[in-house]
Design an enzyme around this catalytic site. Structure first.
Site, mmCIF file in Angstrom:
data_model
loop_
_atom_site.group_PDB
_atom_site.id
_atom_site.type_symbol
_atom_site.label_atom_id
_atom_site.label_comp_id
_atom_site.label_asym_id
_atom_site.label_seq_id
_atom_site.Cartn_x
_atom_site.Cartn_y
_atom_site.Cartn_z
ATOM 1 C CG ASP A 93 -1.381 2.313 7.093
ATOM 2 O OD1 ASP A 93 -1.983 2.134 6.018
ATOM 3 O OD2 ASP A 93 -1.093 3.445 7.537
ATOM 4 C CB THR B 76 -1.608 6.116 2.435
ATOM 5 O OG1 THR B 76 -1.894 6.804 1.223
ATOM 6 C CG2 THR B 76 -1.731 7.070 3.610
ATOM 7 C CG ASP C 200 -1.811 1.173 1.301
ATOM 8 O OD1 ASP C 200 -2.428 1.490 0.280
ATOM 9 O OD2 ASP C 200 -1.898 1.792 2.377
#
Length: 821
Positions: A565, A320, A318
């Site tokens: 996250d 971000t 991912d």
């Protein structure tokens, strides 16, 4: 111009509506429309115990253990403790995984704020009911799906749910999803989804599906144990019949009581077939690897994950929170085509220092200073609907006039040539993946206005263009470079715009030509696989698409690791072969991940790969020892049973030889450094060495027994001891073969085991316990001769195996392989 209204405190009269009454709440609670979520695990403790204890394998071992205790032969029942250890470790590891999953929760908020009977009340999240009016302030987490019924500058961060890093403006009628966070403004929302029906709970429920890491080592060992479990019954029948016949037949054995010795021999043959220590040794190697990684702030939540990352050939990440730190930083100033009016730096300093500024404007504070003693005459706070904010300063302030900071398309609405040039330039910067704002100026000082009646001041001209980007983690580029060098493909799956993702990809050195908008991703599985095969950067990826993309890569034969996250990453992490969560991850994401980077350092992953390689290579090495023992035990059991001869060992004697030639040295070998690169086919390579080696050992023991029977006159104890010596010497040669390359420590281990064999054969108390007696000279000579021939055969076998399966030894992989920030 205007200012935001102050939020109303709990217990105060609400400005609009009265919310639900106490009777309404009670009625909905009794109807099951409250926000509680059933905490059900996929497997109960009893199911875990049953799966790990009540197995055919454990049944056979446990039955043999109890039988020997019943017969009073406790000295021959030592193997029972190894079987008990295997079962306990299995239960503990799976129960630990169950507890992590049971604690899975998307929502962090301990309290919720709702409007009831005309007052704002703080209540437990589980007490929120359908149709409650939630009161939302900046910093709150949305605890249930709700529809906005009123709001003032309401912005919500949905990055944990969607991956989109920019806050989303919410107006009347839009939906606020559970698990998202209010970043600006305030408002009210009517709850439309509670408990298991909310968006966050649906994600949580799917993430709670029980699963363990797909471990090639565990799978391979499991297949071996399955084969052995089903082969045991016919082999035991053959051995038992041979033992009884060797005692004069079934009737005579039961009449004279010799059946007890025959049963002990049969148990010895059965237990020798089972590689009791292999499962235990694997768990120990994984556990030690987990402890080593914990010292580097890597939490291993499933031990097999240490092996798994070493097998990964595709790493999905991912953007971000993984490649970036999840915050916006100021990038630079770009001329707008005309000289900037004086005071523009002071104006930017105020926008950065404004306590109500959004995250993008706040990033200006480190570059542009503001004199806090001069406040603006009028302010228009930022609104996601307007996409701009404004401040007016009176003379003699250096920034006298009105300044507007916002999206170029919304701020520059004129049609003159200079405006068109600025818009084209801003579009070009946006296509490069940079977030672009314009600072525009008007000489007029705007008067204070009602916040619902704000307009752009007349005569605005572009003063300058500003670009912003996400802060890239300092260790990201080096870590990705390491994985590419190791042949691991990297794919970025982000909820952000694909142009923004491409900008980050370029900054971290990822070799990607274009980014792909996942809104156009084909749903057909084959077309999706083709798209994934040709591209590396994907934007606007939904949580469901992330999961589907991971599954598509797995269908293509890849072993996939996924980092993330946000809650939007949880489903993909759950589906991936290895899930890796960052330190800032949502609780749901951490709970389903096998690895958690506790300090958020991406450069910890090479150390995990190195640890995994060590585990795989060393378990493959020691598995040859255990599987060779299984092989010679099966061969000896069948041959001696068919010949109607007594089995040549007692269980206690096999326990001693196992400890010296397998158990003790395997413990040390399993923990030694071994950076060999992973290659599929662990079980095939192990069996290719173990089966021939086991046959060689069995042949040597059989030769000694044939000589003993042919020569005659030797006691049963002497014949057994000769077999023990022969087996031990040849098995030690197998140990030496799998211990290569030679090192001082490995030579010391082998020497220590030879010393142990010498003590076993010469120390009276050990001779008595293990029922050993030194054989006559001619039988001793036969034993050493058979062992010598077999040792030469083992050395030749190891040479052939090494040529057939060459070892790939890359440069040593350590934490230092990656440049540190």
């Amino acid at each position: 111009m205007g200012t935001a209204a102050a939020p109303y405190p709990p217990g105060a009269d609400a400005p609009a509506g009265s919310g639900l009454s106490a009777d309404d709440v009670k009625e909905r609670t009794l109807a099951g429309l409250a926000n509680g979520v059933p905490d059900n695990s996929s497997r109960s403790l009893w199911q875990i115990v049953r799966a790990n204890v009540l197995t055919l394998f454990n049944g056979i071992v446990g039955g043999c253990f109890l039988l020997l205790l019943f017969l009073g032969q406790w000295k021959d029942a030592l193997f029972g403790f190894a079987a008990l250890s295997n079962a306990v470790i299995g239960v503990v590891q799976e129960y630990r995984a169950k507890r992590l999953l049971d604690r899975l929760a998307v929502l962090d908020a301990p309290r919720a704020r709702v409007l009831r009977e005309g007052q704002v009340q703080d209540i437990a999240v589980s007490d929120v009911v359908l149709d409650d009016v939630a009161v939302l302030h900046a910093g709150d987490q949305v605890v249930a799906d709700a529809v906005i019924i009123s709001g003032d500058g309401l912005e919500i961060d949905e990055s944990f749910l969607t991956g989109e890093s920019e806050p989303v403006g919410k107006g009347r009628g839009s939906t606020a999803w559970s698990g998202s966070t209010i970043t600006a403004g305030q408002g009210e929302a009517r709850v439309v989804g509670v408990g298991a029906g909310s968006y966050a709970s649906r994600l949580t429920a799917e993430a709670k599906r029980f699963s363990l890491v797909n471990s090639e080592i565990h799978n391979g060992i499991g297949r071996v144990l399955h084969w052995i479990s089903w082969a045991l019954f016919p082999v035991v029948v053959i051995v038992t019949n041979g033992q009884m016949q060797a005692k004069g037949g079934w009737d005579l054995a039961f009449t004279t009581g010799a059946w007890v010795e025959a049963v002990v021999g049969a148990v010895a043959g059965a237990i020798a077939m089972i590689p009791l220590g292999l499962v235990l040794m694997t768990s120990v190697a994984f556990a030690v690897g987990g402890v080593r990684l914990a010292r580097q702030n890597v939490l291993v939540q499933e031990l097999a994950a240490v092996e798994g990352l070493a097998r990964v050939d595709v790493l999905c990440i991912d953007k971000t929170g993984t490649l970036t730190e999840g915050r916006v930083v100021f990038d630079g100033v770009h001329a707008a085509g005309i000289p900037s009016p004086p005071g523009w730096r002071e104006a930017l300093g105020w926008f950065g220092a404004d306590p109500h500024a959004n995250a993008t404007a706040r990033s200006l504070a480190g570059t542009f200073a503001f004199d806090g003693n001069r406040v603006p005459a009028a302010v228009v706070p930022f609104s996601s609907a307007r996409k701009w904010s404004a401040a007016s300063f009176s003379s003699p302030h250096a920034a006298a006039g009105t300044w507007v900071l916002g999206a170029p398309k919304m701020v520059l609405q004129g049609n003159n040539a200079s405006t068109g040039d600025v818009l084209v330039q801003s579009l070009r910067l946006a296509w490069a993946g940079l977030r672009t704002l314009v600072l525009a100026y008007s000489q007029d000082v705007a008067p204070e206005r009602d916040p619902d009646d704000v307009q752009l001041p007349p005569g605005l001209t572009a003063a300058t263009l500003l670009t912003f980007r996400e802060k890239v983690r300092p260790d990201a580029a080096q870590t990705l470079s390491y994985f590419r060098q190791q042949g691991v493909a990297v794919k970025i799956l982000s909820g952000d715009d694909h142009r923004t993702v491409m900008a980050v990809a370029r900054e971290v050195g990822l070799d990607a030509v274009v980014g792909y908008d996942a809104r156009h991703l084909p749903s057909d599985p084959h077309l999706m696989e083709e798209t994934l095969d040709g591209l590396s950067v994907f934007g606007r990826v939904t949580p469901a698409q992330k999961k589907d993309m991971v599954m598509a890569l797995q269908r293509m034969g890849h072993t996939v690791a996924m980092t993330g996250d946000g809650v939007n990453d949880a489903l993909a992490l759950k589906e991936a072969d290895i899930g890796i969560a960052m330190d800032t991850a949502a609780p749901a994401t951490k709970a389903v991940a096998q690895l958690v980077l506790l300090d958020g350092r991406f450069d910890r992953l090479p150390a995990v790969v190195a640890e995994g390689r060590q585990v795989i290579a060393n378990i493959e090495r020691v598995s040859v020892l255990f599987l060779s023992k299984t092989t010679y035990a099966v061969v000896l059991s069948i041959v001696f049973g068919a010949l109607l001869w007594s089995f040549p060992f007692l269980p206690r004697q096999l326990s001693a030889t196992d400890g010296l030639t397998i158990g003790i040295p395997a413990f040390f070998l399993a923990l030694m450094s071994n950076p060999r690169r992973y290659k599929p086919g662990f079980l095939k390579r192990s069996l290719a060495m173990a089966v021939p080696a086991g046959i060689i050992v069995a042949t040597a023991v059989l030769a000694v027994q044939v000589y003993s029977v042919a020569a005659g006159g030797f006691s049963a104890g002497a014949s057994r001891t000769a077999s023990v010596v022969t087996l031990s010497l040849v098995a030690l040669s197998v140990l030496a073969a799998v211990s290569r390359p030679v090192s001082a420590l490995r030579v010391a281990i082998i020497a220590a085991m030879c010393l142990g064999l010498f003590l076993l054969m010469t120390v009276p108390i050990l001779q008595e316990f293990f029922m050993l007696e030194w054989p006559p000279p001619e039988l001793t000579t036969a034993s050493f001769a058979a062992a010598s021939v077999a040792i030469l055969a083992v050395l030749a076998l190891s040479q052939v195996h090494a040529r057939r399966y060459p070892v790939d030894r890359p440069a040593k992989v350590t934490q230092n392989s990656v440049a540190r920030p």
